[in-house]
Scaffold this motif. Structure first.
Motif, PDB file in Angstrom:
ATOM      1  N   MET A   1      63.131  84.746  -2.408  1.00  0.00           N
ATOM      2  CA  MET A   1      63.602  86.046  -1.964  1.00  0.00           C
ATOM      3  C   MET A   1      63.430  87.103  -3.051  1.00  0.00           C
ATOM      4  O   MET A   1      63.788  88.238  -2.832  1.00  0.00           O
ATOM      5  CB  MET A   1      65.055  85.963  -1.535  1.00  0.00           C
ATOM      6  CG  MET A   1      65.290  85.054  -0.345  1.00  0.00           C
ATOM      7  SD  MET A   1      66.976  85.130   0.208  1.00  0.00           S
ATOM      8  CE  MET A   1      66.672  85.626   1.888  1.00  0.00           C
ATOM      9  N   GLY A   2      62.981  86.716  -4.205  1.00  0.00           N
ATOM     10  CA  GLY A   2      62.762  87.686  -5.258  1.00  0.00           C
ATOM     11  C   GLY A   2      63.995  88.048  -6.060  1.00  0.00           C
ATOM     12  O   GLY A   2      63.990  89.009  -6.813  1.00  0.00           O
ATOM     13  N   TRP A   3      65.087  87.298  -5.899  1.00  0.00           N
ATOM     14  CA  TRP A   3      66.311  87.598  -6.637  1.00  0.00           C
ATOM     15  C   TRP A   3      66.124  87.277  -8.109  1.00  0.00           C
ATOM     16  O   TRP A   3      65.520  86.270  -8.468  1.00  0.00           O
ATOM     17  CB  TRP A   3      67.479  86.794  -6.091  1.00  0.00           C
ATOM     18  CG  TRP A   3      67.834  87.147  -4.682  1.00  0.00           C
ATOM     19  CD1 TRP A   3      67.540  88.297  -4.024  1.00  0.00           C
ATOM     20  CD2 TRP A   3      68.538  86.330  -3.753  1.00  0.00           C
ATOM     21  NE1 TRP A   3      68.022  88.264  -2.740  1.00  0.00           N
ATOM     22  CE2 TRP A   3      68.644  87.053  -2.545  1.00  0.00           C
ATOM     23  CE3 TRP A   3      69.087  85.070  -3.812  1.00  0.00           C
ATOM     24  CZ2 TRP A   3      69.278  86.549  -1.433  1.00  0.00           C
ATOM     25  CZ3 TRP A   3      69.717  84.582  -2.695  1.00  0.00           C
ATOM     26  CH2 TRP A   3      69.810  85.320  -1.522  1.00  0.00           C
ATOM     27  N   THR A   4      66.683  88.116  -8.954  1.00  0.00           N
ATOM     28  CA  THR A   4      66.571  87.891 -10.395  1.00  0.00           C
ATOM     29  C   THR A   4      67.865  87.384 -11.013  1.00  0.00           C
ATOM     30  O   THR A   4      67.892  87.049 -12.179  1.00  0.00           O
ATOM     31  CB  THR A   4      66.146  89.185 -11.112  1.00  0.00           C
ATOM     32  OG1 THR A   4      67.120  90.203 -10.845  1.00  0.00           O
ATOM     33  CG2 THR A   4      64.776  89.653 -10.642  1.00  0.00           C
ATOM     34  N   ALA A   5      68.944  87.317 -10.253  1.00  0.00           N
ATOM     35  CA  ALA A   5      70.225  86.830 -10.765  1.00  0.00           C
ATOM     36  C   ALA A   5      70.176  85.314 -10.914  1.00  0.00           C
ATOM     37  O   ALA A   5      69.672  84.621 -10.038  1.00  0.00           O
ATOM     38  CB  ALA A   5      71.359  87.219  -9.827  1.00  0.00           C
ATOM     39  N   PRO A   6      70.693  84.773 -12.030  1.00  0.00           N
ATOM     40  CA  PRO A   6      70.713  83.319 -12.188  1.00  0.00           C
ATOM     41  C   PRO A   6      71.745  82.684 -11.257  1.00  0.00           C
ATOM     42  O   PRO A   6      72.764  83.295 -10.943  1.00  0.00           O
ATOM     43  CB  PRO A   6      71.106  83.115 -13.650  1.00  0.00           C
ATOM     44  CG  PRO A   6      71.828  84.361 -14.029  1.00  0.00           C
ATOM     45  CD  PRO A   6      71.254  85.461 -13.184  1.00  0.00           C
ATOM     46  N   TRP A   7      71.484  81.470 -10.801  1.00  0.00           N
ATOM     47  CA  TRP A   7      72.389  80.724  -9.938  1.00  0.00           C
ATOM     48  C   TRP A   7      72.907  79.526 -10.703  1.00  0.00           C
ATOM     49  O   TRP A   7      72.167  78.880 -11.438  1.00  0.00           O
ATOM     50  CB  TRP A   7      71.670  80.266  -8.671  1.00  0.00           C
ATOM     51  CG  TRP A   7      71.357  81.396  -7.757  1.00  0.00           C
ATOM     52  CD1 TRP A   7      70.239  82.169  -7.771  1.00  0.00           C
ATOM     53  CD2 TRP A   7      72.180  81.912  -6.724  1.00  0.00           C
ATOM     54  NE1 TRP A   7      70.303  83.131  -6.806  1.00  0.00           N
ATOM     55  CE2 TRP A   7      71.492  82.995  -6.135  1.00  0.00           C
ATOM     56  CE3 TRP A   7      73.434  81.572  -6.220  1.00  0.00           C
ATOM     57  CZ2 TRP A   7      72.010  83.723  -5.085  1.00  0.00           C
ATOM     58  CZ3 TRP A   7      73.938  82.307  -5.160  1.00  0.00           C
ATOM     59  CH2 TRP A   7      73.237  83.365  -4.610  1.00  0.00           C
ATOM     60  N   TYR A   8      74.182  79.188 -10.517  1.00  0.00           N
ATOM     61  CA  TYR A   8      74.814  78.072 -11.211  1.00  0.00           C
ATOM     62  C   TYR A   8      75.609  77.240 -10.218  1.00  0.00           C
ATOM     63  O   TYR A   8      76.033  77.739  -9.190  1.00  0.00           O
ATOM     64  CB  TYR A   8      75.770  78.575 -12.304  1.00  0.00           C
ATOM     65  CG  TYR A   8      75.100  79.449 -13.329  1.00  0.00           C
ATOM     66  CD1 TYR A   8      74.420  78.882 -14.395  1.00  0.00           C
ATOM     67  CD2 TYR A   8      75.132  80.824 -13.220  1.00  0.00           C
ATOM     68  CE1 TYR A   8      73.792  79.686 -15.337  1.00  0.00           C
ATOM     69  CE2 TYR A   8      74.499  81.634 -14.149  1.00  0.00           C
ATOM     70  CZ  TYR A   8      73.840  81.064 -15.203  1.00  0.00           C
ATOM     71  OH  TYR A   8      73.220  81.853 -16.124  1.00  0.00           O
ATOM     72  N   SER A   9      75.857  76.005 -10.563  1.00  0.00           N
ATOM     73  CA  SER A   9      76.699  75.127  -9.759  1.00  0.00           C
ATOM     74  C   SER A   9      78.001  74.876 -10.496  1.00  0.00           C
ATOM     75  O   SER A   9      78.025  74.803 -11.718  1.00  0.00           O
ATOM     76  CB  SER A   9      75.978  73.794  -9.530  1.00  0.00           C
ATOM     77  OG  SER A   9      76.863  72.870  -8.920  1.00  0.00           O
ATOM     78  N   THR A  10      79.089  74.729  -9.744  1.00  0.00           N
ATOM     79  CA  THR A  10      80.378  74.387 -10.350  1.00  0.00           C
ATOM     80  C   THR A  10      80.669  72.893 -10.233  1.00  0.00           C
ATOM     81  O   THR A  10      81.780  72.455 -10.503  1.00  0.00           O
ATOM     82  CB  THR A  10      81.521  75.182  -9.691  1.00  0.00           C
ATOM     83  OG1 THR A  10      81.548  74.857  -8.293  1.00  0.00           O
ATOM     84  CG2 THR A  10      81.354  76.673  -9.882  1.00  0.00           C
ATOM     85  N   ALA A  11      79.683  72.101  -9.870  1.00  0.00           N
ATOM     86  CA  ALA A  11      79.894  70.670  -9.635  1.00  0.00           C
ATOM     87  C   ALA A  11      80.481  69.948 -10.845  1.00  0.00           C
ATOM     88  O   ALA A  11      81.324  69.076 -10.693  1.00  0.00           O
ATOM     89  CB  ALA A  11      78.577  70.021  -9.229  1.00  0.00           C
ATOM     90  N   ASP A  12      80.069  70.311 -12.045  1.00  0.00           N
ATOM     91  CA  ASP A  12      80.567  69.650 -13.254  1.00  0.00           C
ATOM     92  C   ASP A  12      81.581  70.505 -14.000  1.00  0.00           C
ATOM     93  O   ASP A  12      81.812  70.304 -15.192  1.00  0.00           O
ATOM     94  CB  ASP A  12      79.390  69.314 -14.175  1.00  0.00           C
ATOM     95  CG  ASP A  12      78.443  68.321 -13.530  1.00  0.00           C
ATOM     96  OD1 ASP A  12      78.920  67.427 -12.809  1.00  0.00           O
ATOM     97  OD2 ASP A  12      77.218  68.452 -13.741  1.00  0.00           O
ATOM     98  N   SER A  13      82.212  71.443 -13.310  1.00  0.00           N
ATOM     99  CA  SER A  13      83.135  72.372 -13.945  1.00  0.00           C
ATOM    100  C   SER A  13      84.568  71.849 -13.942  1.00  0.00           C
ATOM    101  O   SER A  13      84.890  70.862 -13.307  1.00  0.00           O
ATOM    102  CB  SER A  13      83.103  73.715 -13.216  1.00  0.00           C
ATOM    103  OG  SER A  13      81.823  74.278 -13.289  1.00  0.00           O
ATOM    104  N   ASP A  14      85.407  72.583 -14.630  1.00  0.00           N
ATOM    105  CA  ASP A  14      86.839  72.320 -14.673  1.00  0.00           C
ATOM    106  C   ASP A  14      87.414  72.361 -13.259  1.00  0.00           C
ATOM    107  O   ASP A  14      86.850  72.975 -12.361  1.00  0.00           O
ATOM    108  CB  ASP A  14      87.485  73.420 -15.542  1.00  0.00           C
ATOM    109  CG  ASP A  14      88.955  73.197 -15.760  1.00  0.00           C
ATOM    110  OD1 ASP A  14      89.729  73.498 -14.839  1.00  0.00           O
ATOM    111  OD2 ASP A  14      89.327  72.728 -16.843  1.00  0.00           O
ATOM    112  N   GLU A  15      88.536  71.734 -13.046  1.00  0.00           N
ATOM    113  CA  GLU A  15      89.178  71.671 -11.718  1.00  0.00           C
ATOM    114  C   GLU A  15      89.407  73.048 -11.111  1.00  0.00           C
ATOM    115  O   GLU A  15      89.370  73.213  -9.898  1.00  0.00           O
ATOM    116  CB  GLU A  15      90.516  70.930 -11.810  1.00  0.00           C
ATOM    117  CG  GLU A  15      90.365  69.444 -12.032  1.00  0.00           C
ATOM    118  CD  GLU A  15      89.697  68.720 -10.867  1.00  0.00           C
ATOM    119  OE1 GLU A  15      89.993  69.051  -9.705  1.00  0.00           O
ATOM    120  OE2 GLU A  15      88.866  67.851 -11.135  1.00  0.00           O
ATOM    121  N   ALA A  16      89.660  74.055 -11.930  1.00  0.00           N
ATOM    122  CA  ALA A  16      89.943  75.404 -11.408  1.00  0.00           C
ATOM    123  C   ALA A  16      88.755  76.005 -10.673  1.00  0.00           C
ATOM    124  O   ALA A  16      88.927  76.857  -9.811  1.00  0.00           O
ATOM    125  CB  ALA A  16      90.352  76.313 -12.561  1.00  0.00           C
TER     126      ALA A  16
END
Length: 42
Positions: A1-16
């Motif tokens: 889609m041409g988006w330049t914003a980075p994407w991240y996953s919270t899969a390995d993140s803190d419980e919050a």
């Protein structure tokens, strides 16, 4: 889609940051050293 914003996953993140049942959508924005939750839907 041409988006330049980075994407991240919270899969390995803190419980919050983890989703409750895997069906939530949450958006965050980082400004300098702070992170803000800008949107949430279930």
């Amino acid at each position: 889609m041409g988006w330049t914003a980075p994407w991240y996953s919270t899969a390995d993140s803190d419980e919050a940051l983890k989703t409750r049942d895997g069906g939530d959508l949450r958006c965050y924005r980082q400004a300098d050293e702070q992170v803000f939750q800008t949107y949430e839907t279930k």
